[in-house]
Design a protein around this motif. Structure first.
Motif, mmCIF file in Angstrom:
data_model
loop_
_atom_site.group_PDB
_atom_site.id
_atom_site.type_symbol
_atom_site.label_atom_id
_atom_site.label_comp_id
_atom_site.label_asym_id
_atom_site.label_seq_id
_atom_site.Cartn_x
_atom_site.Cartn_y
_atom_site.Cartn_z
ATOM 1 N N ASN A 206 93.519 60.794 69.557
ATOM 2 C CA ASN A 206 92.135 61.157 69.238
ATOM 3 C C ASN A 206 91.699 60.461 67.950
ATOM 4 O O ASN A 206 91.458 61.119 66.930
ATOM 5 N N PRO A 207 91.579 59.131 67.999
ATOM 6 C CA PRO A 207 91.290 58.397 66.756
ATOM 7 C C PRO A 207 89.861 58.533 66.257
ATOM 8 O O PRO A 207 89.586 58.249 65.098
ATOM 9 N N PHE A 208 88.931 58.950 67.115
ATOM 10 C CA PHE A 208 87.516 58.969 66.727
ATOM 11 C C PHE A 208 86.987 60.366 66.437
ATOM 12 O O PHE A 208 85.791 60.545 66.258
ATOM 13 N N ASP A 209 87.857 61.362 66.428
ATOM 14 C CA ASP A 209 87.424 62.737 66.185
ATOM 15 C C ASP A 209 88.283 63.329 65.066
ATOM 16 O O ASP A 209 89.461 63.637 65.260
ATOM 17 N N GLU A 210 87.688 63.487 63.901
ATOM 18 C CA GLU A 210 88.432 63.987 62.743
ATOM 19 C C GLU A 210 88.845 65.442 62.904
ATOM 20 O O GLU A 210 89.769 65.906 62.232
ATOM 21 N N ALA A 211 88.180 66.183 63.780
ATOM 22 C CA ALA A 211 88.508 67.596 63.962
ATOM 23 C C ALA A 211 89.760 67.789 64.814
ATOM 24 O O ALA A 211 90.315 68.891 64.856
ATOM 25 N N LEU A 212 90.225 66.734 65.470
ATOM 26 C CA LEU A 212 91.389 66.823 66.352
ATOM 27 C C LEU A 212 92.539 66.018 65.766
ATOM 28 O O LEU A 212 92.322 65.054 65.027
ATOM 29 N N PRO A 213 93.788 66.391 66.084
ATOM 30 C CA PRO A 213 94.931 65.611 65.596
ATOM 31 C C PRO A 213 94.912 64.197 66.167
ATOM 32 O O PRO A 213 94.573 64.006 67.344
ATOM 33 N N PHE A 214 95.276 63.229 65.335
ATOM 34 C CA PHE A 214 95.252 61.831 65.790
ATOM 35 C C PHE A 214 96.177 61.645 66.987
ATOM 36 O O PHE A 214 95.847 60.970 67.953
ATOM 37 N N GLY A 215 97.370 62.254 66.950
ATOM 38 C CA GLY A 215 98.298 62.144 68.066
ATOM 39 C C GLY A 215 99.541 61.366 67.691
ATOM 40 O O GLY A 215 99.698 60.919 66.550
ATOM 41 N N PRO A 216 100.443 61.212 68.641
ATOM 42 C CA PRO A 216 100.314 61.701 70.028
ATOM 43 C C PRO A 216 100.502 63.217 70.134
ATOM 44 O O PRO A 216 101.400 63.779 69.525
ATOM 45 N N VAL A 217 99.623 63.843 70.925
ATOM 46 C CA VAL A 217 99.689 65.275 71.216
ATOM 47 C C VAL A 217 99.436 65.469 72.705
ATOM 48 O O VAL A 217 98.949 64.561 73.377
#
Length: 394
Positions: A206-217
């Motif tokens: 999730n590279p474009f959403d700061e509210a979500l963990p970048f990952g991998p998840v």
């Protein structure tokens, strides 16, 4: 002025021809030179690059078009696939089982939990989970699909369905799967509740959403699948008598109260969107409202509409399952007729599925007021819920 009107069709035709020629020039190889009979240098590389880009765009876009095209398995008769008559031995009267302290129990599966299982399977296995799909998250050249008039209805429907499942998950964990607040919450129900509360837009990265963990998840649908498995384990234990399911009247009343409040919020959003003009008592005149009456040209109305439709589709099954689990309470309190009307009004709301959502005025002639029609059906269901709560509170 007259000459301008006469010339307009010609200008429009020329513009269309120019665009057709531009598209043709893009897709076809360059023409051969009239003198040499050969094409421009390196034309194969340039033309091949175009084809590679077009193929990549097709591979990226086609899954989105395919999965967003319609809701697979949408059928209002789905509760019949899940609900069956159960052997319920608890209600307002507690039952002693195995010499233990008197605790409310059932010796059969809970239809509410089975309905949760079915709806989760419907949302993530029979259909692709759209909110976390990378093509959908990326949007239309970066513009979120929620702000466009296409490809967003299924995601909105799934948002609404998930909100109903989350509400039921909370009640199953906090009230129905335990004896009041004095007993320990069931572990499987706790796990199911925690997993179903996962953000519904999470993907592997999730590279474009700061509210979500970048990952991998793990993506949202993978985590929701764990909730499904937890519900299966709980119901298997419940059938064997190794779990609790408290079907007292106060639990039913609380569940309906929470649903009614959630639906009240939905009706408020729908109503605000349809209020183009509102009456101001102080000014004694109508003033502009928060919404509009643009009809088919309100491209945000379908998002609200399909989110409400998803909720009502889920409650269409969950409330019928609740009726089976709480049949002792419903029958002994004389709630059969009111519950029939409740199910009818919920089904009416869930059946409103227009081809194109229109946010027209309530007294409009050409453009329907679909949001107002959905609000009316939901409000009727809320009235029935309030009636049932009044009876249960006596």
């Amino acid at each position: 002025m007259f000459d301008h009107i006469i010339a307009f069709p010609k200008k429009a035709a020329l513009a269309v021809v120019a665009r057709v020629l531009a598209i043709r020039a893009f897709f076809l190889p360059p023409a051969k030179d009239a003198d040499t009979g050969s094409r421009a240098r390196w034309w194969m590389i340039r033309y091949g690059s175009k084809l590679v880009v077009l193929f990549a765009v097709f591979v990226w876009t086609f899954p989105l078009l395919w999965h967003a095209s319609y809701i697979r398995g949408f059928d209002l008769s789905y509760p019949k696939e899940v609900i069956r008559e159960t052997n319920t031995h608890s209600g307002d009267e507690q039952v002693e089982v195995g010499g233990d302290a008197k605790t409310p129990r059932t010796n059969d599966r809970s239809m509410m939990v089975d309905m949760q299982i079915y709806l989760l399977d419907f949302a993530i296995n029979k259909n692709r989970w759209m909110p976390s799909m990378p093509q959908y998250k990326f949007g239309f050249f970066g513009l979120p699909y929620d702000e466009t008039p296409f490809l967003d209805n299924k995601a909105s429907f799934q948002h609404g369905l998930l909100s109903a499942l989350r509400r039921t998950a909370v009640e199953l964990t906090d009230s129905l799967g335990r004896v009041r607040a004095s007993s320990q919450a069931d572990r499987d129900l706790q796990l199911a509740r925690g997993n179903i509360q996962t953000d519904d837009e999470t993907w592997w990265l999730n590279p474009f959403d700061e509210a979500l963990p970048f990952g991998p998840v793990q993506p949202s649908d993978y985590v929701f699948q764990k909730s499904l498995e937890s519900y299966k384990r709980f119901n298997d234990r419940l059938e064997k008598g190794d779990a609790l399911f408290d079907t007292r009247s106060d639990n039913l009343r609380q569940y309906l109260d929470r649903i009614s409040k959630d639906l009240g919020s939905v009706v408020d959003q729908l109503s605000k969107r349809t209020t183009a003009w509102k009456y101001d008592p102080k000014l004694d005149q109508f003033v502009p409202g928060e919404g509009n009456n643009r009809g088919w040209f309100d491209f945000r109305a379908d998002n609200l509409y399909y989110e409400a439709l998803g909720q009502m589709y889920a409650y269409h099954g969950l409330l019928q399952a609740t009726r089976e689990d709480f049949k002792y309470v419903i029958e002994t309190r004389g709630l059969t007729d009111i519950w029939d009307r409740l199910e009818a009004h919920v089904a009416e709301a869930a059946s409103l599925n227009p081809t194109i959502v229109s946010n027209g005025s309530r007294d409009g002639f050409l453009m329907p007021a679909h949001l107002a029609a959905m609000s009316e059906s939901i409000l009727r269901a809320r009235v029935n819920m309030d009636e049932i709560q009044d009876v249960l509170g006596r």
